[in-house]
Motif scaffolding. Structure first.
Motif, PDB file in Angstrom:
ATOM      1  N   ARG A  18      71.329  56.251  71.491  1.00 56.15           N
ATOM      2  CA  ARG A  18      70.587  55.058  71.090  1.00 56.15           C
ATOM      3  C   ARG A  18      71.499  53.830  71.076  1.00 56.15           C
ATOM      4  O   ARG A  18      71.064  52.717  71.300  1.00 56.15           O
ATOM      5  N   GLU A  19      72.762  54.048  70.784  1.00 59.45           N
ATOM      6  CA  GLU A  19      73.754  52.972  70.820  1.00 59.45           C
ATOM      7  C   GLU A  19      74.968  53.477  71.596  1.00 59.45           C
ATOM      8  O   GLU A  19      75.355  54.635  71.449  1.00 59.45           O
ATOM      9  N   SER A  63      72.370  44.078  81.775  1.00 62.20           N
ATOM     10  CA  SER A  63      71.057  43.657  81.264  1.00 62.20           C
ATOM     11  C   SER A  63      70.672  42.290  81.828  1.00 62.20           C
ATOM     12  O   SER A  63      69.513  42.059  82.191  1.00 62.20           O
ATOM     13  N   PHE A  77      71.175  53.767  79.924  1.00 69.10           N
ATOM     14  CA  PHE A  77      70.942  53.125  78.629  1.00 69.10           C
ATOM     15  C   PHE A  77      70.241  51.782  78.823  1.00 69.10           C
ATOM     16  O   PHE A  77      69.244  51.479  78.154  1.00 69.10           O
ATOM     17  N   GLU A 121      66.631  52.269  80.198  1.00 69.42           N
ATOM     18  CA  GLU A 121      65.735  52.795  79.160  1.00 69.42           C
ATOM     19  C   GLU A 121      65.356  51.694  78.172  1.00 69.42           C
ATOM     20  O   GLU A 121      64.205  51.601  77.736  1.00 69.42           O
ATOM     21  N   ARG A 122      66.321  50.866  77.814  1.00 71.53           N
ATOM     22  CA  ARG A 122      66.047  49.767  76.888  1.00 71.53           C
ATOM     23  C   ARG A 122      65.084  48.767  77.522  1.00 71.53           C
ATOM     24  O   ARG A 122      64.198  48.220  76.848  1.00 71.53           O
ATOM     25  N   GLU A 131      61.629  50.032  77.236  1.00 72.42           N
ATOM     26  CA  GLU A 131      61.109  49.892  75.870  1.00 72.42           C
ATOM     27  C   GLU A 131      60.576  48.483  75.617  1.00 72.42           C
ATOM     28  O   GLU A 131      59.642  48.293  74.837  1.00 72.42           O
ATOM     29  N   GLU A 132      61.188  47.513  76.302  1.00 75.13           N
ATOM     30  CA  GLU A 132      60.840  46.109  76.050  1.00 75.13           C
ATOM     31  C   GLU A 132      59.694  45.616  76.921  1.00 75.13           C
ATOM     32  O   GLU A 132      58.966  44.692  76.531  1.00 75.13           O
TER      33      GLU A 132
END
Length: 342
Positions: free
Chosen positions: A15-16, A28, A59, A62-63, A66-67
Motif C-alpha cells: 500500500r505504501e 505518476s 504501485f 494501481e493507484r 483507484e483514482e
C-alpha cells in the motif's frame, strides 16, 4: 507465525512503498494526462535487478485505477512473452479481445488492428523486461496508438536502444526516463521491517537479523524479501516460535538458489544455448561464444544480440565477466562467492 503470506510474496505490491517517493511522483506525473482522457508520454523505467522497477510501476498504475474510473492496466513480462505475437496476444487477452484469435494462424497485423480498434478505457501497458523482446517494433505499434500509455521496464537504456531502429530510438530518447539506483542497506532494512510488521507475528525476527539480511542481499530487494519469505516458511513448517540464525543461514542459500533457478527457467531457447556454452567452455570470449552458438542453432542471432544476452545474464547473476571490452571472458557465477550471511 505468518500473519499475512501475501506480504512476503515476490510480486506483492504494498500500500505504501519505501524510499521511492521521487520515482513514484515522476512516473505518476508522466501518466497524469490519461486521467483527463489525454495521451500520455511513454515512460522508460531503468535500474539494476532488485531495484523495485516492477513494484513501483504496478504501485503507480494501481493507484491510478483507484483514482480514475475509466483507466485500465495490463502487465506483460516480455522475457516470458518474448515474441511479438505473444506480447500482442497477452495485451489483447487482458483486454478480453482474443476470443476468435488462433495462436497458430492469426497474422500479427490482425492483432495490431485489434489494438487500433480498441475503444474501451485508456490502458496503461507495462512491458517488463522490454529489452528481451525479439522484435521491439511492438513498442512502435503501441507508441502510435493514443489510447495506450506505455511503461517500458529494462535494466539499461542503452541495451534497449541498441536493439531498435532509428525511428523508434528518437521517440524513446524523447520519452520520460525514470532511473532507479540500487537500494542501500538501510533502505532494504526499512523495506524488510515493513514486510515483517505486516506479514509476521511480533518478535518472530530481530532487528539485527533484518540488518544481516539487508547486508547479505547487496542492494537487491527481491533477494531480501526472498530470504525473509524462505526463513519464515521454514520456521513455520518446523513449528519454531521465532526465526533462528541457523534457519536464516539456510534461507539465504535457498533464496539465492530459487532466484537463480527462476532466472534460468526464464531464458529463451537461444539464451539457454549461450548459457550452456559458457557453462561447458568458460571462461570464454564473445567471439568464440558466437561461433559455437552459430554451430548449435539453425537461425543464429547477430553478435550484437548475443552480447545483449550475455549482459542480461550478467545483470541477473547467472554469468560474470572479467577483462576489458577487448579481451572480456565470461564464466558462470560462483554461488559460494556471493555476499555471505554474517
Amino acid at each position: 507465525m505468518i500473519r499475512d503470506a501475501r506480504v512476503l510474496r515476490a510480486g506483492f505490491v504494498p500500500r505504501e512503498v519505501e524510499h521511492r517517493d521521487a520515482e513514484v511522483n515522476h512516473l505518476s506525473s508522466v501518466l497524469e494526462p490519461i486521467t483527463n482522457g489525454e495521451p500520455a508520454d511513454t515512460a522508460i523505467v531503468t535500474g539494476p535487478s532488485g531495484a523495485g522497477k516492477t513494484c513501483i510501476s504496478q504501485f503507480v498504475t494501481e493507484r491510478l485505477r483507484e483514482e480514475v474510473l475509466n483507466v485500465e492496466t495490463t502487465y506483460v513480462n516480455c522475457w516470458r512473452n518474448y515474441t511479438r505475437f505473444r506480447t500482442l496476444y497477452q495485451i489483447l487477452d487482458d483486454l478480453g479481445a482474443t476470443i476468435d484469435i488462433h495462436r497458430q494462424s492469426t497474422p500479427h497485423d490482425e492483432l495490431v488492428d485489434r489494438l487500433q480498434q480498441h475503444d474501451g478505457p485508456r490502458t496503461v501497458v507495462i512491458l517488463d523486461e522490454v529489452d528481451q523482446l525479439e522484435d521491439p517494433s511492438i513498442i512502435y505499434d503501441l507508441h502510435s496508438l493514443p489510447q495506450f500509455a506505455i511503461i517500458c521496464i529494462a535494466n539499461k537504456e542503452e541495451e534497449l536502444f541498441s536493439r531498435v531502429d532509428d525511428r523508434l530510438v528518437s521517440r524513446l530518447r524523447s520519452s520520460e526516463h525514470v532511473r532507479m539506483d540500487k537500494y542501500h542497506d538501510e533502505q532494504l532494512y526499512d523495506i524488510l521491517s515493513a514486510r515483517a510488521k505486516w506479514g509476521l507475528d511480533e518478535d518472530v525476527i530481530t532487528d539485527d537479523q533484518l540488518y544481516r539480511i539487508a547486508d547479505a542481499a547487496a542492494g537487491d530487494a527481491r533477494l531480501t524479501i526472498g530470504i525473509l519469505r524462505t526463513a519464515a516458511g521454514k520456521a513455520d513448517r518446523e513449528n519454531h516460535e521465532r526465526i533462528t540464525d541457523d534457519i536464516l543461514l539456510d534461507a539465504a542459500e535457498d533464496a539465492r538458489a530459487q532466484i537463480k533457478q527462476k532466472s534460468l527457467d526464464s531464458l529463451t531457447p537461444h539464451q539457454r544455448v549461450v548459457y550452456d556454452i559458457v557453462r561447458e567452455h568458460g571462461p570464454v570470449g564473445p567471439s568464440e561464444i558466437h561461433e559455437r552458438y552459430s554451430e548449435d542453432v539453425d537461425d543464429p542471432r547477430t553478435k550484437r544480440t548475443i552480447r545483449t544476452y550475455l549482459s542480461k545474464m550478467e545483470q541477473y547473476n547467472l554469468l560474470e565477466a572479467e577483462g576489458t571490452s577487448r579481451d572480456r571472458e565470461y564464466s558462470l557465477v560462483d554461488s559460494a562467492a556471493a555476499s555471505p550471511m554474517q
